[in-house]
Scaffold this active site. Structure first.
Site, short mmCIF file in Angstrom:
data_model
loop_
_atom_site.label_atom_id
_atom_site.label_comp_id
_atom_site.label_asym_id
_atom_site.label_seq_id
_atom_site.Cartn_x
_atom_site.Cartn_y
_atom_site.Cartn_z
N ASP A 198 13.38 50.39 41.69
CA ASP A 198 13.86 51.35 40.45
C ASP A 198 12.78 51.55 39.37
O ASP A 198 12.20 50.74 38.92
CB ASP A 198 14.98 50.61 39.64
CG ASP A 198 15.72 50.94 38.57
OD1 ASP A 198 15.12 52.26 38.28
OD2 ASP A 198 16.32 50.56 37.70
N CYS A 231 16.88 58.17 33.90
CA CYS A 231 17.00 57.46 35.11
C CYS A 231 16.94 58.37 36.47
O CYS A 231 16.38 58.26 37.65
CB CYS A 231 18.09 56.30 35.22
SG CYS A 231 19.73 57.25 35.16
N HIS A 262 23.76 54.42 36.33
CA HIS A 262 22.29 54.35 36.59
C HIS A 262 21.87 54.68 37.92
O HIS A 262 22.59 54.40 38.95
CB HIS A 262 21.84 52.92 36.38
CG HIS A 262 20.40 52.82 36.51
ND1 HIS A 262 19.41 53.29 35.30
CD2 HIS A 262 19.64 51.86 36.96
CE1 HIS A 262 18.43 52.90 35.67
NE2 HIS A 262 18.19 51.98 36.61
#
Length: 633
Positions: A344, A263, A321
């Site tokens: 994202d 991530c 995250h």
């Protein structure tokens, strides 16, 4: 060009447009702001009295978008032979599309026309221009979210946060060109070039296209993800320290995905591309982020009756995250949703058929507007879902606890002009004060809590404290089960590496404190880089069979690296091995943004050391060429 020479006035234009250093191959300018081009004519090639000059700009070669502009002169010299050069000021509309434009000149009369290609230039968004949808008013924000090529990515757990330096690398050679290539090989461009060129004026469209292209799940994207097993055939995600290397590898491999990303790598690369294109962006870390696959805004965690966390739920809580916030107006939603937008690129769920997420207005999450595009319900769950903790015994649920506070416990980004974190939690969380029950207060009569006395570093004992409070009017006989497991930041724990149990007695109205210690020798053989420890206690009342759960997760701090500036151009780096055993194959490296070619192995430069013995101090001197941030690994 055939009729003479062209001077794109690169230094003057790049300075004026705040694009210095982005490219040595192209003139790079920003939309809505004039730039200058000087045409130098060969003798008698153009007569300013009898022939007109018309400039044409075009975006793309096939299905191109083009515009023609007659050149207007303020005044003309009396002698036609003085027309040896002309400087032309060109200004694009502020809502022009981002991309590489070709510039043409037409020399024409009523009877004929001669056309010449002058070259090309790159047009970017303009966060300095008030009418550009990406306009951001404060100079400090421009410096941090557009111009800065240095960042920090926060990782770990809310109890033990570490900052990983990252080089966004937008001024490295070839990075701008890689970002432009990303647009050219997107599915949107390949399927409908003209529509893609038109839509590139819109930062909402750009952010969705680029978000999907940073991962390679359904296109020619940049990064291939990997979260488990070994990383043979690629680079371990924790070994990356900058975006430029990743983008160079992607371009040189003819758009084959670079292995491997997780991530924070996806987000950092996306942040680089957005800053290059002129869209203010920052990397954001959500601690205790929920992955809600079914849209219920609830996450189940299942424990055994002995405190072992079980991998039985499709949903998960990531210890952290990382995503990106991009600044833009949202005319498609109205001014109430302007500002920071979550984008994202980590491929989790599909959005409108492709692996991307956002842009989702942060204010929509705070106000719980869960139908606002894009993906607001999924983002909301990431920062504010409820955790349902279940204890199961013989296939039956024997205890259920609702935790309304842990998800999205902290949300951090790098501070403006500082290495200190900027806490964004309240920009996501509703300001409405709600009353929640504590996740550690299970049932009336008995309360159980668990905490570590301090966050351990490598080589330290892990010391845990379990507190049991008997609020009932009867004495109790209890069985205490304590369990410790290692886990990666984004998945359920592995098998337990340490456990203990014992029977304890507690009198009515009393508080019982139980201490437990895990020595380094009991966890070192299990500990991997970036692993996180999950510790849980289950207290069972042996008479009533009631069970009470408390849990905590934390990461173990890495040994520190000492950095000391010896002279203006010399850095002294040292590392002490705090493990109880030697570190075989260890390497101490340093990277300087724009200063050093690749990473350099400090230990081998000084001592040729590949084994760090217990307690050994390893040092190195590194000579640099300027005083800017360095990255130490």
């Amino acid at each position: 060009w055939e009729g003479g020479l062209v001077n794109f006035e690169a230094e003057e234009n790049h300075t004026s447009h705040e694009t210095l250093g982005l490219s040595k191959k192209h003139l790079v300018v920003r939309r809505g702001k004039p730039f200058s081009v000087t045409l130098l004519f060969y003798n008698n090639w153009w007569n300013g009295y009898t022939e007109n000059l018309v400039l044409e700009v075009s975006l793309g070669m096939e299905d191109r978008i083009q515009s023609k502009m007659p050149v207007q002169f303020c005044d003309k010299p009396s002698d036609p032979h003085c027309w040896s050069s002309v400087t032309i000021n060109i200004c694009s509309p502020v809502l022009s599309s981002v991309g590489v434009y070709c510039l043409w000149v037409h020399i024409q009369t009523a009877q004929n026309r001669r056309t010449y290609a002058l070259g090309d230039f790159v047009l970017l968004c303009n966060p300095w221009h008030k009418d550009d949808p990406v306009y951001i008013p404060l100079d400090a924000h421009i410096e941090e979210y557009i111009k800065s090529d240095y960042g920090l990515v926060y990782m770990g757990t809310p109890l033990n946060i570490s900052g990983k330096p990252w080089s966004f690398g937008q001024y490295e050679p070839g990075v701008l060109e890689a970002c432009l290539k990303l647009l050219q090989v997107s599915p949107e461009h390949l399927s409908d070039k003209q529509n893609d060129y038109i839509q590139r004026a819109n930062p909402v469209y750009l952010s969705r296209v680029i978000c999907a292209m940073v991962n390679s799940n359904d296109d020619l994207g940049i990064l291939e993800g990997k979260w488990h097993g070994n990383y043979k055939g690629g680079i371990k995600p924790t070994d990356w320290s900058g975006s430029a290397d990743i983008l160079h590898r992607w371009v040189s491999s003819n758009c084959k995905p670079v292995r491997y990303g997780q991530c924070w790598v996806y987000a950092s690369v996306l942040c680089t591309v957005m800053r290059v294109l002129g869209i203010p962006s920052r990397v954001v870390t959500v601690f205790n982020a929920a992955h809600d696959g079914d849209g219920s805004v609830k996450i189940e965690e299942i424990y055994s009756s002995t405190g072992e966390k079980l991998n039985l739920s499709k949903d998960s809580i990531w210890n952290f995250h990382v995503w990106v916030e991009c600044w833009m107006r949202r005319p498609d939603l109205g001014p109430g949703f302007d500002g920071w937008q979550v984008v994202d690129p980590t491929p989790q769920e599909k959005s409108a058929g492709k692996f991307c997420c956002g842009p989702c207005p942060v204010v929509a999450i705070q106000q719980r507007c869960l139908h606002v595009p894009y993906d607001s319900s999924f983002v909301y769950a990431s920062v504010d879902a409820d955790i349902i903790r279940l204890i199961v015994h013989d296939g039956l649920v024997v205890q259920r606890v609702v935790d309304t506070e842990s998800v999205g416990q902290l949300i951090y980004t790098k501070g403006i002009g500082s290495d200190r974190p900027n806490n964004l939690t309240q920009t996501y969380k509703s300001k409405t004060i709600l009353s929640f029950s504590s996740p550690e207060k299970m049932l009336p009569g008995l309360e159980v809590s668990l905490h570590t006395e301090k966050i351990p570093s490598v080589g330290d004992n892990i010391i845990m404290c379990v507190t049991v409070t008997n609020c009932s009017n009867t004495d109790r006989i209890l069985m205490e089960h304590v369990n410790a497991q290692l886990k990666e930041y984004n998945c359920s724990p592995q098998e337990s590496f340490w456990r203990t149990k014992k029977e304890v007695h507690i009198q009515q109205g009393k508080v019982l404190t139980l201490h437990h210690t895990i020595s380094p020798s009991e966890y070192e053989s299990y500990l991997g880089a970036d692993d996180i420890v999950n510790v849980a206690v289950v207290i069972e009342d042996l008479r009533t069979k009631e069970r009470f759960l408390a849990a905590q997760e934390f990461s173990i701090s890495s040994p520190p690296i000492s950095i000391e500036m010896k002279e203006e151009h010399t850095v002294h780096v040292s590392f002490i091995n705090t493990f109880s055993t030697a570190l075989n194959g260890a390497m101490l490296t340093v990277e300087g943004f724009g200063l050093l070619q690749d990473k350099q192995n400090v230990s081998s430069m000084k001592h040729n050391v590949v084994t760090f013995k217990c307690g050994q101090v390893t040092t190195g001197l590194l000579h640099i060429h300027a005083m800017i941030p360095l990255l130490f690994l």
